[in-house]
Motif scaffolding. Sequence first.
Motif, PDB file in Angstrom:
ATOM      1  N   GLU A 102       0.827  -1.199   0.000  1.00  0.00           N
ATOM      2  CA  GLU A 102       0.000   0.000   0.000  1.00  0.00           C
ATOM      3  C   GLU A 102       0.858   1.243   0.000  1.00  0.00           C
ATOM      4  O   GLU A 102       1.928   1.239   0.578  1.00  0.00           O
ATOM      5  N   PRO A 103       0.438   2.310  -0.640  1.00  0.00           N
ATOM      6  CA  PRO A 103      -0.808   2.406  -1.384  1.00  0.00           C
ATOM      7  C   PRO A 103      -0.732   1.587  -2.669  1.00  0.00           C
ATOM      8  O   PRO A 103       0.333   1.458  -3.279  1.00  0.00           O
ATOM      9  N   VAL A 104      -1.856   1.031  -3.061  1.00  0.00           N
ATOM     10  CA  VAL A 104      -1.923   0.201  -4.266  1.00  0.00           C
ATOM     11  C   VAL A 104      -1.782   1.103  -5.496  1.00  0.00           C
ATOM     12  O   VAL A 104      -2.439   2.132  -5.601  1.00  0.00           O
ATOM     13  N   ASP A 105      -0.908   0.704  -6.400  1.00  0.00           N
ATOM     14  CA  ASP A 105      -0.666   1.445  -7.641  1.00  0.00           C
ATOM     15  C   ASP A 105      -1.710   1.017  -8.673  1.00  0.00           C
ATOM     16  O   ASP A 105      -1.616  -0.067  -9.258  1.00  0.00           O
ATOM     17  N   SER A 106      -2.716   1.844  -8.903  1.00  0.00           N
ATOM     18  CA  SER A 106      -3.819   1.467  -9.785  1.00  0.00           C
ATOM     19  C   SER A 106      -3.355   1.229 -11.227  1.00  0.00           C
ATOM     20  O   SER A 106      -3.882   0.347 -11.905  1.00  0.00           O
ATOM     21  N   ALA A 107      -2.354   1.963 -11.680  1.00  0.00           N
ATOM     22  CA  ALA A 107      -1.847   1.757 -13.043  1.00  0.00           C
ATOM     23  C   ALA A 107      -1.186   0.378 -13.165  1.00  0.00           C
ATOM     24  O   ALA A 107      -1.368  -0.314 -14.168  1.00  0.00           O
ATOM     25  N   ALA A 108      -0.454  -0.028 -12.144  1.00  0.00           N
ATOM     26  CA  ALA A 108       0.195  -1.344 -12.159  1.00  0.00           C
ATOM     27  C   ALA A 108      -0.844  -2.459 -12.106  1.00  0.00           C
ATOM     28  O   ALA A 108      -0.703  -3.483 -12.780  1.00  0.00           O
ATOM     29  N   VAL A 109      -1.890  -2.267 -11.306  1.00  0.00           N
ATOM     30  CA  VAL A 109      -2.961  -3.260 -11.219  1.00  0.00           C
ATOM     31  C   VAL A 109      -3.663  -3.387 -12.564  1.00  0.00           C
ATOM     32  O   VAL A 109      -3.897  -4.496 -13.059  1.00  0.00           O
ATOM     33  N   ASP A 110      -3.971  -2.259 -13.181  1.00  0.00           N
ATOM     34  CA  ASP A 110      -4.633  -2.256 -14.492  1.00  0.00           C
ATOM     35  C   ASP A 110      -3.779  -2.973 -15.538  1.00  0.00           C
ATOM     36  O   ASP A 110      -4.270  -3.801 -16.309  1.00  0.00           O
ATOM     37  N   GLU A 111      -2.478  -2.707 -15.528  1.00  0.00           N
ATOM     38  CA  GLU A 111      -1.547  -3.339 -16.465  1.00  0.00           C
ATOM     39  C   GLU A 111      -1.466  -4.849 -16.218  1.00  0.00           C
ATOM     40  O   GLU A 111      -1.462  -5.644 -17.165  1.00  0.00           O
ATOM     41  N   ALA A 112      -1.418  -5.249 -14.954  1.00  0.00           N
ATOM     42  CA  ALA A 112      -1.369  -6.672 -14.621  1.00  0.00           C
ATOM     43  C   ALA A 112      -2.639  -7.384 -15.076  1.00  0.00           C
ATOM     44  O   ALA A 112      -2.583  -8.496 -15.609  1.00  0.00           O
ATOM     45  N   MET A 113      -3.781  -6.737 -14.901  1.00  0.00           N
ATOM     46  CA  MET A 113      -5.041  -7.337 -15.327  1.00  0.00           C
ATOM     47  C   MET A 113      -5.087  -7.477 -16.850  1.00  0.00           C
ATOM     48  O   MET A 113      -5.553  -8.488 -17.371  1.00  0.00           O
ATOM     49  N   ASP A 114      -4.589  -6.477 -17.569  1.00  0.00           N
ATOM     50  CA  ASP A 114      -4.509  -6.565 -19.037  1.00  0.00           C
ATOM     51  C   ASP A 114      -3.627  -7.738 -19.461  1.00  0.00           C
ATOM     52  O   ASP A 114      -3.954  -8.478 -20.388  1.00  0.00           O
ATOM     53  N   LEU A 115      -2.513  -7.916 -18.758  1.00  0.00           N
ATOM     54  CA  LEU A 115      -1.592  -9.008 -19.063  1.00  0.00           C
ATOM     55  C   LEU A 115      -2.241 -10.371 -18.801  1.00  0.00           C
ATOM     56  O   LEU A 115      -2.092 -11.300 -19.608  1.00  0.00           O
ATOM     57  N   ILE A 116      -2.971 -10.481 -17.711  1.00  0.00           N
ATOM     58  CA  ILE A 116      -3.675 -11.730 -17.397  1.00  0.00           C
ATOM     59  C   ILE A 116      -4.635 -12.082 -18.531  1.00  0.00           C
ATOM     60  O   ILE A 116      -4.695 -13.233 -18.975  1.00  0.00           O
ATOM     61  N   LEU A 117      -5.373 -11.096 -19.021  1.00  0.00           N
ATOM     62  CA  LEU A 117      -6.306 -11.355 -20.121  1.00  0.00           C
ATOM     63  C   LEU A 117      -5.566 -11.680 -21.419  1.00  0.00           C
ATOM     64  O   LEU A 117      -5.948 -12.603 -22.143  1.00  0.00           O
ATOM     65  N   ALA A 118      -4.513 -10.955 -21.712  1.00  0.00           N
ATOM     66  CA  ALA A 118      -3.771 -11.153 -22.960  1.00  0.00           C
ATOM     67  C   ALA A 118      -3.108 -12.531 -23.011  1.00  0.00           C
ATOM     68  O   ALA A 118      -3.097 -13.178 -24.064  1.00  0.00           O
ATOM     69  N   GLU A 119      -2.577 -12.981 -21.878  1.00  0.00           N
ATOM     70  CA  GLU A 119      -1.880 -14.269 -21.837  1.00  0.00           C
ATOM     71  C   GLU A 119      -2.840 -15.442 -21.691  1.00  0.00           C
ATOM     72  O   GLU A 119      -2.447 -16.589 -21.895  1.00  0.00           O
ATOM     73  N   ASN A 120      -4.075 -15.167 -21.291  1.00  0.00           N
ATOM     74  CA  ASN A 120      -5.117 -16.189 -21.182  1.00  0.00           C
ATOM     75  C   ASN A 120      -4.624 -17.396 -20.369  1.00  0.00           C
ATOM     76  O   ASN A 120      -4.741 -18.537 -20.780  1.00  0.00           O
ATOM     77  N   ILE A 121      -4.087 -17.110 -19.178  1.00  0.00           N
ATOM     78  CA  ILE A 121      -3.464 -18.178 -18.386  1.00  0.00           C
ATOM     79  C   ILE A 121      -4.407 -18.855 -17.401  1.00  0.00           C
ATOM     80  O   ILE A 121      -4.078 -19.894 -16.858  1.00  0.00           O
ATOM     81  N   PHE A 122      -5.570 -18.259 -17.157  1.00  0.00           N
ATOM     82  CA  PHE A 122      -6.522 -18.861 -16.223  1.00  0.00           C
ATOM     83  C   PHE A 122      -7.745 -19.340 -16.976  1.00  0.00           C
ATOM     84  O   PHE A 122      -8.158 -18.752 -17.961  1.00  0.00           O
ATOM     85  N   LEU A 123      -8.321 -20.414 -16.467  1.00  0.00           N
ATOM     86  CA  LEU A 123      -9.517 -20.985 -17.060  1.00  0.00           C
ATOM     87  C   LEU A 123     -10.538 -21.173 -15.955  1.00  0.00           C
ATOM     88  O   LEU A 123     -10.177 -21.486 -14.824  1.00  0.00           O
ATOM     89  N   SER A 124     -11.786 -20.958 -16.270  1.00  0.00           N
ATOM     90  CA  SER A 124     -12.843 -21.206 -15.293  1.00  0.00           C
ATOM     91  C   SER A 124     -13.867 -22.132 -15.929  1.00  0.00           C
ATOM     92  O   SER A 124     -13.829 -22.378 -17.135  1.00  0.00           O
ATOM     93  N   SER A 125     -14.787 -22.621 -15.122  1.00  0.00           N
ATOM     94  CA  SER A 125     -15.822 -23.516 -15.655  1.00  0.00           C
ATOM     95  C   SER A 125     -16.694 -22.797 -16.676  1.00  0.00           C
ATOM     96  O   SER A 125     -17.354 -23.431 -17.489  1.00  0.00           O
ATOM     97  N   GLY A 126     -16.676 -21.468 -16.659  1.00  0.00           N
ATOM     98  CA  GLY A 126     -17.447 -20.684 -17.617  1.00  0.00           C
ATOM     99  C   GLY A 126     -16.642 -20.224 -18.814  1.00  0.00           C
ATOM    100  O   GLY A 126     -17.053 -19.342 -19.561  1.00  0.00           O
ATOM    101  N   GLY A 127     -15.463 -20.821 -19.009  1.00  0.00           N
ATOM    102  CA  GLY A 127     -14.636 -20.477 -20.168  1.00  0.00           C
ATOM    103  C   GLY A 127     -13.534 -19.481 -19.843  1.00  0.00           C
ATOM    104  O   GLY A 127     -13.250 -19.186 -18.686  1.00  0.00           O
ATOM    105  N   ASP A 128     -12.920 -18.976 -20.901  1.00  0.00           N
ATOM    106  CA  ASP A 128     -11.814 -18.024 -20.761  1.00  0.00           C
ATOM    107  C   ASP A 128     -12.264 -16.742 -20.076  1.00  0.00           C
ATOM    108  O   ASP A 128     -13.427 -16.359 -20.157  1.00  0.00           O
ATOM    109  N   TRP A 129     -11.310 -16.083 -19.448  1.00  0.00           N
ATOM    110  CA  TRP A 129     -11.575 -14.778 -18.848  1.00  0.00           C
ATOM    111  C   TRP A 129     -11.482 -13.746 -19.969  1.00  0.00           C
ATOM    112  O   TRP A 129     -10.492 -13.708 -20.701  1.00  0.00           O
ATOM    113  N   VAL A 130     -12.488 -12.897 -20.103  1.00  0.00           N
ATOM    114  CA  VAL A 130     -12.556 -12.033 -21.277  1.00  0.00           C
ATOM    115  C   VAL A 130     -12.662 -10.541 -20.981  1.00  0.00           C
ATOM    116  O   VAL A 130     -12.512  -9.729 -21.894  1.00  0.00           O
ATOM    117  N   GLU A 131     -12.905 -10.166 -19.738  1.00  0.00           N
ATOM    118  CA  GLU A 131     -13.150  -8.753 -19.459  1.00  0.00           C
ATOM    119  C   GLU A 131     -12.762  -8.388 -18.025  1.00  0.00           C
ATOM    120  O   GLU A 131     -12.996  -9.150 -17.095  1.00  0.00           O
TER     121      GLU A 131
END
Length: 75
Positions: free
Chosen positions: A27-56
């Motif tokens: 803390e304090p949490v860096d919102s730009a870094a969090v946003d970038e990390a979330m974009d990377l998670i979506l771009a790399e498509n590394i997690f899967l759920s029972s409802g399919g890929d994470w898309v948003e």
Amino acid sequence: MDEKNLELIFKNEQGRTVRITLPSPVEPVDSAAVDEAMDLILAENIFLSSGGDWVEKVGARVVSRTVEEIPINVE
């Protein structure tokens, strides 16, 4: 004792909410870094759920929880 977690919230292909919970965020949490990390998670498509890929990205938040231990006799 105060516990904090950083929650990253996404939607999957079926429109269901999925979360990643990270304990003890810096803390304090860096919102730009969090946003970038979330974009990377979506771009790399590394997690899967029972409802399919994470898309948003839906959001991110710091969740606080206070825990109070109650003393008891343990034998």
